[in-house]
Motif scaffolding. Structure first.
Motif, short mmCIF file in Angstrom:
data_model
loop_
_atom_site.label_atom_id
_atom_site.label_comp_id
_atom_site.label_asym_id
_atom_site.label_seq_id
_atom_site.Cartn_x
_atom_site.Cartn_y
_atom_site.Cartn_z
N ILE A 102 3.91 5.90 -5.48
CA ILE A 102 3.86 5.98 -6.95
C ILE A 102 2.69 6.87 -7.38
O ILE A 102 2.82 7.67 -8.31
CB ILE A 102 3.75 4.58 -7.57
CG1 ILE A 102 4.99 3.75 -7.25
CG2 ILE A 102 3.52 4.65 -9.07
CD1 ILE A 102 6.26 4.29 -7.85
N GLY A 103 1.55 6.74 -6.73
CA GLY A 103 0.40 7.56 -7.07
C GLY A 103 0.66 9.04 -6.86
O GLY A 103 0.27 9.88 -7.69
N ILE A 104 1.33 9.38 -5.76
CA ILE A 104 1.66 10.80 -5.51
C ILE A 104 2.63 11.32 -6.55
O ILE A 104 2.48 12.44 -7.07
CB ILE A 104 2.21 10.97 -4.09
CG1 ILE A 104 1.08 10.76 -3.08
CG2 ILE A 104 2.83 12.35 -3.90
CD1 ILE A 104 1.55 10.69 -1.65
N LEU A 105 3.64 10.52 -6.89
CA LEU A 105 4.61 10.95 -7.90
C LEU A 105 3.97 11.14 -9.26
O LEU A 105 4.27 12.10 -9.98
CB LEU A 105 5.76 9.95 -7.98
CG LEU A 105 6.68 9.89 -6.76
CD1 LEU A 105 7.70 8.77 -6.92
CD2 LEU A 105 7.36 11.22 -6.54
N GLN B 278 -2.75 14.04 -19.21
CA GLN B 278 -3.88 13.38 -18.56
C GLN B 278 -4.14 12.01 -19.18
O GLN B 278 -5.21 11.72 -19.68
CB GLN B 278 -5.14 14.25 -18.65
CG GLN B 278 -5.01 15.58 -17.96
CD GLN B 278 -4.74 15.44 -16.46
OE1 GLN B 278 -5.29 14.56 -15.81
NE2 GLN B 278 -3.87 16.29 -15.94
N GLU B 279 -3.15 11.17 -19.16
CA GLU B 279 -3.27 9.82 -19.71
C GLU B 279 -3.77 8.89 -18.59
O GLU B 279 -3.22 8.85 -17.50
CB GLU B 279 -1.91 9.34 -20.21
CG GLU B 279 -1.91 7.96 -20.80
CD GLU B 279 -2.76 7.85 -22.05
OE1 GLU B 279 -3.35 6.78 -22.26
OE2 GLU B 279 -2.84 8.84 -22.81
N VAL B 280 -4.84 8.15 -18.89
CA VAL B 280 -5.47 7.29 -17.88
C VAL B 280 -4.56 6.12 -17.51
O VAL B 280 -4.42 5.79 -16.33
CB VAL B 280 -6.83 6.77 -18.40
CG1 VAL B 280 -7.46 5.82 -17.40
CG2 VAL B 280 -7.76 7.94 -18.67
N THR B 281 -3.94 5.50 -18.48
CA THR B 281 -3.11 4.33 -18.19
C THR B 281 -1.84 4.70 -17.44
O THR B 281 -1.22 3.84 -16.82
CB THR B 281 -2.72 3.60 -19.49
OG1 THR B 281 -2.04 4.51 -20.35
CG2 THR B 281 -3.95 3.05 -20.18
N LEU B 282 -1.47 5.97 -17.47
CA LEU B 282 -0.28 6.41 -16.76
C LEU B 282 -0.44 6.24 -15.25
O LEU B 282 0.54 6.06 -14.54
CB LEU B 282 0.02 7.87 -17.10
CG LEU B 282 1.31 8.47 -16.55
CD1 LEU B 282 2.51 7.73 -17.14
CD2 LEU B 282 1.39 9.94 -16.88
N THR B 283 -1.66 6.26 -14.76
CA THR B 283 -1.86 6.11 -13.32
C THR B 283 -1.91 4.66 -12.88
O THR B 283 -1.49 4.34 -11.77
CB THR B 283 -3.17 6.80 -12.88
OG1 THR B 283 -4.26 6.21 -13.58
CG2 THR B 283 -3.12 8.28 -13.18
N PHE B 284 -2.42 3.77 -13.71
CA PHE B 284 -2.64 2.39 -13.28
C PHE B 284 -1.44 1.47 -13.46
O PHE B 284 -1.10 0.70 -12.56
CB PHE B 284 -3.85 1.79 -14.02
CG PHE B 284 -5.14 2.43 -13.64
CD1 PHE B 284 -5.63 2.32 -12.35
CD2 PHE B 284 -5.87 3.16 -14.56
CE1 PHE B 284 -6.82 2.91 -11.98
CE2 PHE B 284 -7.05 3.76 -14.21
CZ PHE B 284 -7.54 3.63 -12.92
N ILE B 285 -0.81 1.53 -14.61
CA ILE B 285 0.25 0.57 -14.92
C ILE B 285 1.44 0.69 -13.97
O ILE B 285 1.90 -0.33 -13.44
CB ILE B 285 0.66 0.68 -16.40
CG1 ILE B 285 -0.52 0.22 -17.27
CG2 ILE B 285 1.90 -0.14 -16.69
CD1 ILE B 285 -0.32 0.43 -18.73
N VAL C 69 0.83 -1.20 0.00
CA VAL C 69 0.00 0.00 0.00
C VAL C 69 0.87 1.26 0.00
O VAL C 69 0.57 2.24 -0.70
CB VAL C 69 -0.96 -0.02 1.21
CG1 VAL C 69 -1.69 1.30 1.35
CG2 VAL C 69 -1.96 -1.15 1.08
N ALA C 70 1.95 1.23 0.77
CA ALA C 70 2.86 2.39 0.80
C ALA C 70 3.49 2.63 -0.57
O ALA C 70 3.61 3.78 -1.01
CB ALA C 70 3.93 2.17 1.85
N PHE D 237 3.55 14.56 -11.40
CA PHE D 237 3.99 14.63 -12.80
C PHE D 237 2.87 15.12 -13.70
O PHE D 237 3.08 15.96 -14.57
CB PHE D 237 4.50 13.26 -13.25
CG PHE D 237 4.85 13.19 -14.69
CD1 PHE D 237 6.02 13.77 -15.17
CD2 PHE D 237 4.01 12.55 -15.61
CE1 PHE D 237 6.34 13.72 -16.51
CE2 PHE D 237 4.34 12.49 -16.95
CZ PHE D 237 5.51 13.08 -17.40
N GLN D 238 1.65 14.59 -13.49
CA GLN D 238 0.53 15.00 -14.33
C GLN D 238 0.16 16.45 -14.09
O GLN D 238 -0.23 17.16 -15.02
CB GLN D 238 -0.68 14.10 -14.08
CG GLN D 238 -0.55 12.74 -14.71
CD GLN D 238 -1.80 11.89 -14.51
OE1 GLN D 238 -2.50 12.04 -13.53
NE2 GLN D 238 -2.05 11.01 -15.45
#
Length: 88
Positions: free
Chosen positions: A31-34, A45-52, A25-26, A38-39
């Motif tokens: 990674i989500g904050i980074l 605003q690429e959707v896959t950039l957040t998930f992969i 989770v950490a 970046f966005q």
């Protein structure tokens, strides 16, 4: 089994879940904050950039800390079975 015993087992179970899942989770939060930073800076605003990257980070951390997670779950299981065998 009394209410105190049941609450103690539930507390141990919740603590085990938090400790075992904590590294993954950490990593996902970091990674989500980074990626969000970046966005926001680049306005991409690429959707896959957040998930992969999050999925890859969680899989990597899970692979590295899998034995730790398994050890925590095994210790909790042994604790519960020990309490069952002694009659709480």
């Amino acid at each position: 089994m009394s209410e105190v015993d049941a609450l103690d087992i539930v507390q141990s179970a919740i603590w085990t879940i938090l400790v075992a899942a904590g590294p993954a989770v950490a990593a996902a939060m970091l990674i989500g904050i980074l990626i969000a930073l970046f966005q926001a800076l680049t306005q991409v605003q690429e959707v896959t950039l957040t998930f992969i990257p999050k999925i890859l980070a969680v899989l990597g951390v899970a692979a590295l800390t899998g034995s730790f997670m398994g050890g925590q779950i095994l210790a909790f299981t042994e604790q519960v079975y020990g309490r069952i065998s002694t009659g709480f």
